[in-house]
Design an enzyme around this catalytic site. Sequence first.
Site, PDB file in Angstrom:
ATOM      1  N   ASP A  37      -7.172  -3.263   7.019  1.00 32.03           N
ATOM      2  CA  ASP A  37      -5.707  -3.063   6.926  1.00 32.03           C
ATOM      3  C   ASP A  37      -4.926  -3.996   7.848  1.00 32.03           C
ATOM      4  O   ASP A  37      -3.939  -4.593   7.448  1.00 32.03           O
ATOM      5  CB  ASP A  37      -5.304  -1.583   7.096  1.00 32.03           C
ATOM      6  CG  ASP A  37      -5.644  -0.952   8.431  1.00 32.03           C
ATOM      7  OD1 ASP A  37      -6.382  -1.565   9.236  1.00 32.03           O
ATOM      8  OD2 ASP A  37      -5.164   0.180   8.681  1.00 32.03           O
ATOM      9  N   GLY A 119      -9.625  13.377  16.761  1.00 33.78           N
ATOM     10  CA  GLY A 119     -10.455  12.260  17.204  1.00 33.78           C
ATOM     11  C   GLY A 119     -11.753  12.094  16.436  1.00 33.78           C
ATOM     12  O   GLY A 119     -12.756  11.676  16.997  1.00 33.78           O
ATOM     13  N   SER A 123      -8.105  10.772  10.878  1.00 33.29           N
ATOM     14  CA  SER A 123      -6.690  10.446  11.003  1.00 33.29           C
ATOM     15  C   SER A 123      -5.803  11.630  11.358  1.00 33.29           C
ATOM     16  O   SER A 123      -4.725  11.824  10.797  1.00 33.29           O
ATOM     17  CB  SER A 123      -6.247   9.814   9.682  1.00 33.29           C
ATOM     18  OG  SER A 123      -5.076   9.155   9.843  1.00 33.29           O
ATOM     19  N   SER A 124      -6.275  12.400  12.339  1.00 30.14           N
ATOM     20  CA  SER A 124      -5.437  13.505  12.828  1.00 30.14           C
ATOM     21  C   SER A 124      -4.147  12.956  13.429  1.00 30.14           C
ATOM     22  O   SER A 124      -3.094  13.597  13.363  1.00 30.14           O
ATOM     23  CB  SER A 124      -6.196  14.311  13.875  1.00 30.14           C
ATOM     24  OG  SER A 124      -6.593  13.477  14.949  1.00 30.14           O
ATOM     25  N   SER A 125      -4.199  11.752  13.990  1.00 27.79           N
ATOM     26  CA  SER A 125      -3.002  11.224  14.659  1.00 27.79           C
ATOM     27  C   SER A 125      -1.913  10.835  13.663  1.00 27.79           C
ATOM     28  O   SER A 125      -0.747  11.178  13.868  1.00 27.79           O
ATOM     29  CB  SER A 125      -3.360  10.054  15.568  1.00 27.79           C
ATOM     30  OG  SER A 125      -4.322   9.240  14.976  1.00 27.79           O
ATOM     31  N   ASP A 167      -3.569   4.623   7.671  1.00 27.36           N
ATOM     32  CA  ASP A 167      -3.608   6.070   7.900  1.00 27.36           C
ATOM     33  C   ASP A 167      -2.261   6.728   7.583  1.00 27.36           C
ATOM     34  O   ASP A 167      -2.193   7.771   6.928  1.00 27.36           O
ATOM     35  CB  ASP A 167      -3.991   6.367   9.355  1.00 27.36           C
ATOM     36  CG  ASP A 167      -5.320   5.745   9.737  1.00 27.36           C
ATOM     37  OD1 ASP A 167      -6.050   5.310   8.825  1.00 27.36           O
ATOM     38  OD2 ASP A 167      -5.624   5.677  10.942  1.00 27.36           O
TER      39      ASP A 167
HETATM   40  C1  GLA Z   1      -8.299   3.268  12.428  1.00 25.35           C
HETATM   41  C2  GLA Z   1      -6.915   2.650  12.315  1.00 25.35           C
HETATM   42  C3  GLA Z   1      -6.647   2.169  10.892  1.00 25.35           C
HETATM   43  C4  GLA Z   1      -7.780   1.283  10.389  1.00 25.35           C
HETATM   44  C5  GLA Z   1      -9.138   1.957  10.631  1.00 25.35           C
HETATM   45  C6  GLA Z   1     -10.297   1.062  10.270  1.00 25.35           C
HETATM   46  O1  GLA Z   1      -8.358   4.441  11.671  1.00 25.35           O
HETATM   47  O2  GLA Z   1      -5.917   3.579  12.672  1.00 25.35           O
HETATM   48  O3  GLA Z   1      -5.412   1.492  10.831  1.00 25.35           O
HETATM   49  O4  GLA Z   1      -7.725   0.027  10.984  1.00 25.35           O
HETATM   50  O5  GLA Z   1      -9.293   2.346  11.979  1.00 25.35           O
HETATM   51  O6  GLA Z   1     -10.312   0.780   8.905  1.00 25.35           O
END
Ligand code: GLA
Length: 372
Positions: A37, A119, A123-125, A167
Amino acid sequence: MAGTAQFVIQAFEARYHSTPDVARAPGRVNLIGEHTDYNLGLVLPVAIDLDCYVASAPNRLGVLRIHSQNLDQSREWPVGQISGLRAIGDWSDYVIGIARQLPLGRGRDVLIHSSVPLGSGLSSSAALEVATALALGWPGDLPSIELAKLAQRAETDFMGVPSGIMDQFAAIFGQRDAALLIDCRSLESQTIALPDAVAIVAVNTMVKHELGQSAYRQRVAECASAALDIGVESLRDAEAHQLELIRDPIAQRRARHILSENQRVLEFVEASRKGDLREMGRLLVESHRSLEHDYEVTCAELDFLADRAMQIEGTLGARMTGGGFGGCTVNLVEPAAVERFKETLGSAYLEKFGIEPVFYHVRPSDGAQRIS
Ligand code: GLA
């Protein structure tokens, strides 16, 4: 109204004695397209049925008060100090990273309740950022690229983490029963229907190695230097025959991962359209190998889970998902084999590392919404 939303409203009323607005945003699991990304490449996440609820209402106290139900922790700051705050390295950073971009009036109360494991690479954040922006009254319509960018800025500008937009985009644009093919350069997306005959199972290593954040920055820098050597703005514009222009052999391997991974995303989408489960699985395994050897963001726990999963009958493909150095693997499994998959892999991992992994049989879900 969903049971969780009601629960969150009641908890909010009990704590702050006012009635809140509530928003929810989901976590995500990335099927394929890892670390592409921030190289403006292609990614294929699904929003999942684990989500973060944020409730918020104005107060007249001149303070921002926030409370995490999960951690049972509270913080508060005078509203006038928000714009001058610095990140302190805990969950409140995500809230402040958003709050500093929105008008808070004479004060705000916020309560958070999330089922996205913290964590763990799901993608909890981003779920917290997006739900917070909506609950704090972000004014636009949904879904919105502007909202995704605002949420991403909480990480890039406030926390200084150079993360991509996958995310936040997935948390906002997610679709029930489908994956999202996102072009991180044009920010256009397409929904990709997934074959019915496949279950998506994330497996949590329950470890998070310290190296993660510094290695992420390092990868971003290595990719930028590779692009510079080739003479392109980002690795999205590079072609395989140009890899030899990259002077540093490590940066060359990083770039090779990015180019091959973008190609795998397209091939995976094609295989999914044809219902070719074997090919989808094969591409996941290839992606893991590339992340293990060329990009070097896996770890012993992730490698073990991905390798061992492939020995279980009914597993179509397995690989790490998210940033790496711990967190989760994502697995495509024949639906009838899911229980056996969990039992076999769970006991093998426990035996090897003395840790019980956690399994999430996730379903592709809708993106963020305002609930009340
Ligand atoms: C984390 C980052 C994303 C992406 C992934 C790896 O989740 O927040 O933006 O770069 O790593 O694909």
